[in-house]
Design a protein around this motif. Sequence first.
Motif, PDB file in Angstrom:
ATOM      1  N   LYS A 255       0.851  -1.192   0.000  1.00  0.00           N
ATOM      2  CA  LYS A 255       0.000   0.000   0.000  1.00  0.00           C
ATOM      3  C   LYS A 255       0.885   1.240   0.000  1.00  0.00           C
ATOM      4  O   LYS A 255       1.363   1.680   1.053  1.00  0.00           O
ATOM      5  CB  LYS A 255      -0.931  -0.004   1.211  1.00  0.00           C
ATOM      6  CG  LYS A 255      -1.918  -1.165   1.215  1.00  0.00           C
ATOM      7  CD  LYS A 255      -2.891  -1.052   2.369  1.00  0.00           C
ATOM      8  CE  LYS A 255      -3.951  -2.147   2.298  1.00  0.00           C
ATOM      9  NZ  LYS A 255      -4.972  -2.013   3.363  1.00  0.00           N
ATOM     10  N   ILE A 256       1.129   1.778  -1.159  1.00  0.00           N
ATOM     11  CA  ILE A 256       2.019   2.926  -1.295  1.00  0.00           C
ATOM     12  C   ILE A 256       1.221   4.212  -1.106  1.00  0.00           C
ATOM     13  O   ILE A 256       0.326   4.516  -1.901  1.00  0.00           O
ATOM     14  CB  ILE A 256       2.693   2.932  -2.676  1.00  0.00           C
ATOM     15  CG1 ILE A 256       3.467   1.625  -2.891  1.00  0.00           C
ATOM     16  CG2 ILE A 256       3.624   4.133  -2.808  1.00  0.00           C
ATOM     17  CD1 ILE A 256       4.059   1.493  -4.271  1.00  0.00           C
ATOM     18  N   PRO A 257       1.512   4.985  -0.053  1.00  0.00           N
ATOM     19  CA  PRO A 257       0.771   6.239   0.153  1.00  0.00           C
ATOM     20  C   PRO A 257       1.139   7.262  -0.909  1.00  0.00           C
ATOM     21  O   PRO A 257       2.246   7.255  -1.442  1.00  0.00           O
ATOM     22  CB  PRO A 257       1.219   6.694   1.550  1.00  0.00           C
ATOM     23  CG  PRO A 257       2.527   6.017   1.778  1.00  0.00           C
ATOM     24  CD  PRO A 257       2.486   4.724   1.019  1.00  0.00           C
ATOM     25  N   HIS A 258       0.192   8.130  -1.230  1.00  0.00           N
ATOM     26  CA  HIS A 258       0.447   9.157  -2.229  1.00  0.00           C
ATOM     27  C   HIS A 258       1.457  10.182  -1.719  1.00  0.00           C
ATOM     28  O   HIS A 258       2.211  10.760  -2.504  1.00  0.00           O
ATOM     29  CB  HIS A 258      -0.857   9.853  -2.617  1.00  0.00           C
ATOM     30  CG  HIS A 258      -1.871   8.924  -3.217  1.00  0.00           C
ATOM     31  ND1 HIS A 258      -1.659   8.229  -4.381  1.00  0.00           N
ATOM     32  CD2 HIS A 258      -3.120   8.567  -2.788  1.00  0.00           C
ATOM     33  CE1 HIS A 258      -2.710   7.486  -4.671  1.00  0.00           C
ATOM     34  NE2 HIS A 258      -3.614   7.669  -3.714  1.00  0.00           N
ATOM     35  N   ASN A 259       1.461  10.398  -0.405  1.00  0.00           N
ATOM     36  CA  ASN A 259       2.418  11.307   0.218  1.00  0.00           C
ATOM     37  C   ASN A 259       2.561  10.875   1.671  1.00  0.00           C
ATOM     38  O   ASN A 259       2.126   9.778   2.027  1.00  0.00           O
ATOM     39  CB  ASN A 259       1.986  12.771   0.072  1.00  0.00           C
ATOM     40  CG  ASN A 259       3.175  13.711  -0.074  1.00  0.00           C
ATOM     41  OD1 ASN A 259       3.907  13.948   0.875  1.00  0.00           O
ATOM     42  ND2 ASN A 259       3.379  14.235  -1.286  1.00  0.00           N
ATOM     43  N   ILE A 260       3.165  11.701   2.511  1.00  0.00           N
ATOM     44  CA  ILE A 260       3.446  11.266   3.880  1.00  0.00           C
ATOM     45  C   ILE A 260       2.700  12.076   4.934  1.00  0.00           C
ATOM     46  O   ILE A 260       3.011  11.995   6.116  1.00  0.00           O
ATOM     47  CB  ILE A 260       4.961  11.310   4.173  1.00  0.00           C
ATOM     48  CG1 ILE A 260       5.528  12.724   3.965  1.00  0.00           C
ATOM     49  CG2 ILE A 260       5.684  10.297   3.297  1.00  0.00           C
ATOM     50  CD1 ILE A 260       6.987  12.852   4.395  1.00  0.00           C
ATOM     51  N   THR A 261       1.701  12.871   4.522  1.00  0.00           N
ATOM     52  CA  THR A 261       0.878  13.560   5.505  1.00  0.00           C
ATOM     53  C   THR A 261       0.052  12.542   6.276  1.00  0.00           C
ATOM     54  O   THR A 261      -0.179  11.419   5.798  1.00  0.00           O
ATOM     55  CB  THR A 261      -0.061  14.572   4.831  1.00  0.00           C
ATOM     56  OG1 THR A 261      -1.051  13.846   4.081  1.00  0.00           O
ATOM     57  CG2 THR A 261       0.692  15.506   3.897  1.00  0.00           C
ATOM     58  N   PRO A 262      -0.434  12.889   7.470  1.00  0.00           N
ATOM     59  CA  PRO A 262      -1.287  11.943   8.211  1.00  0.00           C
ATOM     60  C   PRO A 262      -2.489  11.476   7.397  1.00  0.00           C
ATOM     61  O   PRO A 262      -2.860  10.303   7.453  1.00  0.00           O
ATOM     62  CB  PRO A 262      -1.714  12.762   9.435  1.00  0.00           C
ATOM     63  CG  PRO A 262      -0.565  13.703   9.660  1.00  0.00           C
ATOM     64  CD  PRO A 262      -0.112  14.087   8.276  1.00  0.00           C
ATOM     65  N   ALA A 263      -3.083  12.379   6.612  1.00  0.00           N
ATOM     66  CA  ALA A 263      -4.239  12.010   5.793  1.00  0.00           C
ATOM     67  C   ALA A 263      -3.855  11.001   4.721  1.00  0.00           C
ATOM     68  O   ALA A 263      -4.607  10.053   4.441  1.00  0.00           O
ATOM     69  CB  ALA A 263      -4.855  13.255   5.162  1.00  0.00           C
ATOM     70  N   ASP A 264      -2.685  11.183   4.117  1.00  0.00           N
ATOM     71  CA  ASP A 264      -2.235  10.246   3.087  1.00  0.00           C
ATOM     72  C   ASP A 264      -1.953   8.868   3.673  1.00  0.00           C
ATOM     73  O   ASP A 264      -2.282   7.838   3.059  1.00  0.00           O
ATOM     74  CB  ASP A 264      -0.972  10.785   2.409  1.00  0.00           C
ATOM     75  CG  ASP A 264      -1.262  11.948   1.484  1.00  0.00           C
ATOM     76  OD1 ASP A 264      -2.126  11.809   0.609  1.00  0.00           O
ATOM     77  OD2 ASP A 264      -0.604  12.998   1.642  1.00  0.00           O
ATOM     78  N   LEU A 265      -1.330   8.836   4.833  1.00  0.00           N
ATOM     79  CA  LEU A 265      -1.026   7.552   5.464  1.00  0.00           C
ATOM     80  C   LEU A 265      -2.303   6.837   5.901  1.00  0.00           C
ATOM     81  O   LEU A 265      -2.416   5.616   5.761  1.00  0.00           O
ATOM     82  CB  LEU A 265      -0.099   7.759   6.657  1.00  0.00           C
ATOM     83  CG  LEU A 265       1.270   8.364   6.343  1.00  0.00           C
ATOM     84  CD1 LEU A 265       2.107   8.477   7.601  1.00  0.00           C
ATOM     85  CD2 LEU A 265       2.010   7.547   5.289  1.00  0.00           C
ATOM     86  N   LEU A 266      -3.286   7.594   6.404  1.00  0.00           N
ATOM     87  CA  LEU A 266      -4.554   6.997   6.797  1.00  0.00           C
ATOM     88  C   LEU A 266      -5.288   6.441   5.587  1.00  0.00           C
ATOM     89  O   LEU A 266      -5.826   5.327   5.636  1.00  0.00           O
ATOM     90  CB  LEU A 266      -5.426   8.038   7.512  1.00  0.00           C
ATOM     91  CG  LEU A 266      -6.822   7.558   7.961  1.00  0.00           C
ATOM     92  CD1 LEU A 266      -6.691   6.411   8.963  1.00  0.00           C
ATOM     93  CD2 LEU A 266      -7.603   8.709   8.577  1.00  0.00           C
ATOM     94  N   GLU A 267      -5.265   7.185   4.482  1.00  0.00           N
ATOM     95  CA  GLU A 267      -5.926   6.713   3.261  1.00  0.00           C
ATOM     96  C   GLU A 267      -5.312   5.418   2.781  1.00  0.00           C
ATOM     97  O   GLU A 267      -6.015   4.479   2.395  1.00  0.00           O
ATOM     98  CB  GLU A 267      -5.836   7.791   2.191  1.00  0.00           C
ATOM     99  CG  GLU A 267      -6.585   7.463   0.898  1.00  0.00           C
ATOM    100  CD  GLU A 267      -5.827   6.550  -0.049  1.00  0.00           C
ATOM    101  OE1 GLU A 267      -6.468   5.760  -0.773  1.00  0.00           O
ATOM    102  OE2 GLU A 267      -4.558   6.608  -0.042  1.00  0.00           O
TER     103      GLU A 267
END
Length: 230
Positions: free
Chosen positions: A213-225
């Motif tokens: 699961k590769i996050p789009h970025n490293i913000t908390p919202a991206d990691l949660l998504e």
Amino acid sequence: MRVTLNATCITREKWSLSAHGRFTEGIHLVSGDIGSGKTTLALILAGLLQPSAGTVDREHVSSLMVSFQFPEYHVTGSTVMDECTSWGIDPSATVKAANLSGKEDLSPLRLSRGELKRLHLACVMARDYDLLVLDEPFSSLDCREKERYCADISRRTKGITVIFTHEQMIFPRVDFIWEISGGVLHCRGRVPEALAGWEHAPQLVKQLLARGKIPHNITPADLLEAACRT
């Protein structure tokens, strides 16, 4: 607009740091262990420290700001309002942004470390710079304030922003990841492709990558998504 490190090296007795690469417009995150040379490299990028060898070329950079980990280093005003005014910004708006209303007449050095950090970052973020160097900008902040200032940093759409940190929980949106390892600065590349080679990646990022699961970025919202992705 870019900053180029040309075979840049600094040596101190048995310790050395080598850096070669180019910082272009966008938000760059530089990670590394404590003592690896993050602050030293921040000083070099800002022109406050000359390398032992190599050069630093700043092209089309007409305004520069460096923010140090300890906000006391930046204090010049005798009151909170004076401190804001010394930056050439709207003091009332800055005090409000730092959530320090009612403390305008206090000496900045009477604030708590977290309050002083909030004041300093509010002053920094009130203006635009071609090159903004942030050395441990999240130290002394609680999680809510980290998220708030990460959101401010993420909204920077112009110039070069370079963040030096060993933060492992809360990050802004970043474009590029770098890290210092073995006395050498390494460019891991653009996010999200850079995440796979990021040695100092937070444990959550490593766990997500291991699960594909590769996050789009490293913000908390991206990691949660990414964590909730099916």
